[in-house]
Structure formats: C-alpha cells, structure tokens
Enzyme design. Structure first.
Site, PDB file in Angstrom:
ATOM      1  N   GLY A 116     -13.777 -15.045  59.225  1.00  0.00           N
ATOM      2  CA  GLY A 116     -12.811 -14.172  59.861  1.00  0.00           C
ATOM      3  C   GLY A 116     -11.548 -14.095  59.022  1.00  0.00           C
ATOM      4  N   CYS A 117     -10.767 -13.042  59.217  1.00  0.00           N
ATOM      5  CA  CYS A 117      -9.558 -12.893  58.396  1.00  0.00           C
ATOM      6  C   CYS A 117      -8.568 -14.027  58.662  1.00  0.00           C
ATOM      7  CB  CYS A 117      -8.921 -11.527  58.632  1.00  0.00           C
ATOM      8  SG  CYS A 117      -8.548 -11.141  60.348  1.00  0.00           S
ATOM      9  N   TYR A 118      -8.233 -14.274  59.918  1.00  0.00           N
ATOM     10  CA  TYR A 118      -7.300 -15.358  60.218  1.00  0.00           C
ATOM     11  C   TYR A 118      -7.848 -16.736  59.812  1.00  0.00           C
ATOM     12  CZ  TYR A 118      -4.721 -12.019  63.228  1.00  0.00           C
ATOM     13  OH  TYR A 118      -4.006 -10.956  63.719  1.00  0.00           O
ATOM     14  N   PHE A 287      -2.132 -12.980  52.611  1.00  0.00           N
ATOM     15  CA  PHE A 287      -3.243 -12.287  51.972  1.00  0.00           C
ATOM     16  C   PHE A 287      -3.492 -10.962  52.676  1.00  0.00           C
ATOM     17  CE2 PHE A 287      -4.684 -15.176  55.192  1.00  0.00           C
ATOM     18  CZ  PHE A 287      -5.757 -14.601  55.837  1.00  0.00           C
TER      19      PHE A 287
END
Length: 309
Positions: A116-118, A287
C-alpha cells in the site's frame, strides 16, 4: 525468444493508467489490455490472464480475488496492486528494499502483492529500526500521513478535478474509526506485536505523501536516540536505488516537509528529526503515492520478475 506478455487488468484507474503509460513504449515486453467492450466480460478477462506471462492487477479488492481465482495456467505470474493479498502468507511482499534478499524473493515469486502507499513509508521507516532492536516490538506506534487526492483513485480525481471541484475540501482527515485496512499490513511487515494507530488524510493537491511517526526516546531501547536511529536507516538503505536517507545535517536545516517534492519519481526520502532537549524524535517519509507508492513500485517489481523470466 519472444517478448513476455504483460497483461494489465484494470488500466483505467489512476494506478493502471500510470503503469500503462510507463510500459506502452517498451520494446522488451508486449503489453496487453482489453478494449472497453470486453473489460467486464469475465470469460474474456479469464482468457487474457491465462494467456499472459505476468498479470498486473489494478482492480478493487473483490475483482482482484476473482481474477486470481480465474487463473488455471500455472505459468502465469501476478503482481496485485490491490490490498487483497497484502498479508497473505502465500504472497511475496513487493517492497524490494525492505530486507536483504527481498528483491531476489520478488524476482522468483509467482505471486507478488504490491505494498500500500502509506505502508511503503511506514514499513520503510519502522522495519529496519525494529529489526535492529532500537524500537521494541511492543512500542505504541502512532502514524500520521497526508496524501494527494489521487490516493482515492478515480473518485478523488473526480471530486477535485470534476465539475464540482470548487466545493472539494482543502483538507480532510479520515479513518477516524481507527480501523484502516493498511494497519494490519504495517503491523505485519514492520514487525510490531500490536496494531499501530494510523490516521490518514487527503490534501487538495493531486499526488505526493508525507508520513510521520513521532517517538519518545524514553520509551525506546536504552541505546536509541536520534543519531542511532538515523545511522541504522542510513546503513540499511546505503545501496538502495530508490530509498534515500537525508543526512542529519540537512534535516536540521529543514523548516517544513513538502509532500510533492518527489512527484514524478520512484524515490522515497526518509528523514530523522531529533530534539535532544525534549527527548523526542520525528521520523518522516516523503514520496509520490503514484510513484514509489503505487505504479512505480509495480514496475520495479515487474522489472525484477522479468529478469528471471
């Protein structure tokens, strides 16, 4: 030798579009997508996924499960960008820099689950520090993060770029029930014994993430302070191409963190901000949620897998 067939299932969403854009001009692979009329045809989708070498799933969780269940060809390899398989023991976690040897495990895996991004930021910060014994596994971790609205997918883009954009909020914290689906993923891959508190937010900008974790030094192991935490992260990522640790002397000069500073790249920047007087340390990751946090990570994993094809 023929070029490997790479099938993107779900190339209309934010992640799928980005992956398609990155791959469409490459000559070392043959990119396969379905025309609009066939995208909801389960039979046609099953044919496409079973005919490819590597499938990249950019689908909602339920549709991703259905796509994997439709695979009968044992030679098909999969990169799943949904959250469906992220904590599944039979799937390889697609964060190459997480531990020594993880890139090699991804390269040879049949099933890879994109982070996942987080969690990319949270695990990137926490995993080396827990592994080194600087943060205890039972530490009460609290994570705060803000992402660009593209993190919501097409719904977020429509809200902020569509006809009603003038009414879109400038900032919104969500996940107030403290049951966000990323928390188990962070716990598992960071090495925590207890579920972290995770509070996410969206800002009125398209993409980019700032994730922070606040630490009280008195709750850490005796030898842990800001300098030790920084040294550990710097050692861990010394050879990483896409994860960089900001030198301490540079972090001391920073007055703010810009979530958009790495947009358009596949890089992640980690920083440590110690306050020795108060015994506090702030860890941060910056990011692009569509770069290292999604499409960039998928292509990085694809490249590793193609090298072993």
């Amino acid at each position: 030798m023929s070029s490997p067939l790479v099938f993107i299932d779900g190339d209309q969403g934010t992640t799928g579009l980005q992956i398609h854009e990155r791959l469409r001009s490459r000559t070392d692979l043959k990119l396969v997508t379905l025309p609009a009329a066939e995208r909801k045809d389960s039979r046609r989708r099953a044919q496409a996924i079973n005919a490819c070498d590597i499938a990249i799933l950019c689908l909602p969780d339920g549709a991703a499960r259905e796509a994997v269940a439709a695979i009968v060809n044992p030679a098909v390899r999969v990169i799943d960008a949904s959250s469906t398989h992220r904590t599944h023991p039979d799937w390889t976690y697609g964060f190459p820099e997480m531990t020594p040897g993880q890139a090699e495990r991804i390269a040879t895996a049949r099933r890879v689950t994109n982070p996942g991004c987080y969690p990319t930021g949270a695990v990137g910060l926490l995993r080396p520090l827990l592994h080194a014994g600087l943060i205890p596994g039972n530490h009460p971790v609290s994570i705060y993060a803000v992402s660009g609205y593209s993190g919501r997918g097409r719904a977020g883009v429509e809200e902020y770029e569509g006809p009603g954009a003038v009414n879109a909020p400038s900032y919104q914290i969500y996940g107030l029930e403290l049951a966000h689906k990323h928390a188990p993923e962070i716990q598992q891959y960071a090495g925590l014994t207890h579920r972290p508190i995770f509070v996410p937010a969206y800002g009125a900008y398209r993409q980019g993430i700032v994730l922070t974790i606040s630490l009280n030094v008195r709750l850490l192991e005796r030898h842990a302070d800001g300098a030790a935490l920084h040294a550990c992260l710097a050692r861990h990522y010394a050879e990483a191409a896409h994860v960089h640790v900001l030198p301490l002397h540079e972090s001391r000069d920073l007055k703010q963190l810009d979530p958009q500073v790495l947009n358009g790249t596949d890089d992640m920047r980690l920083s440590v901000f110690p306050n020795a007087e108060h015994g506090h340390v702030l860890l941060s990751a910056v990011f692009d949620n569509l770069g290292k946090g999604a499409a960039g990570a998928a292509v990085q994993n694809l490249n590793l897998m193609l090298a072993q094809s």
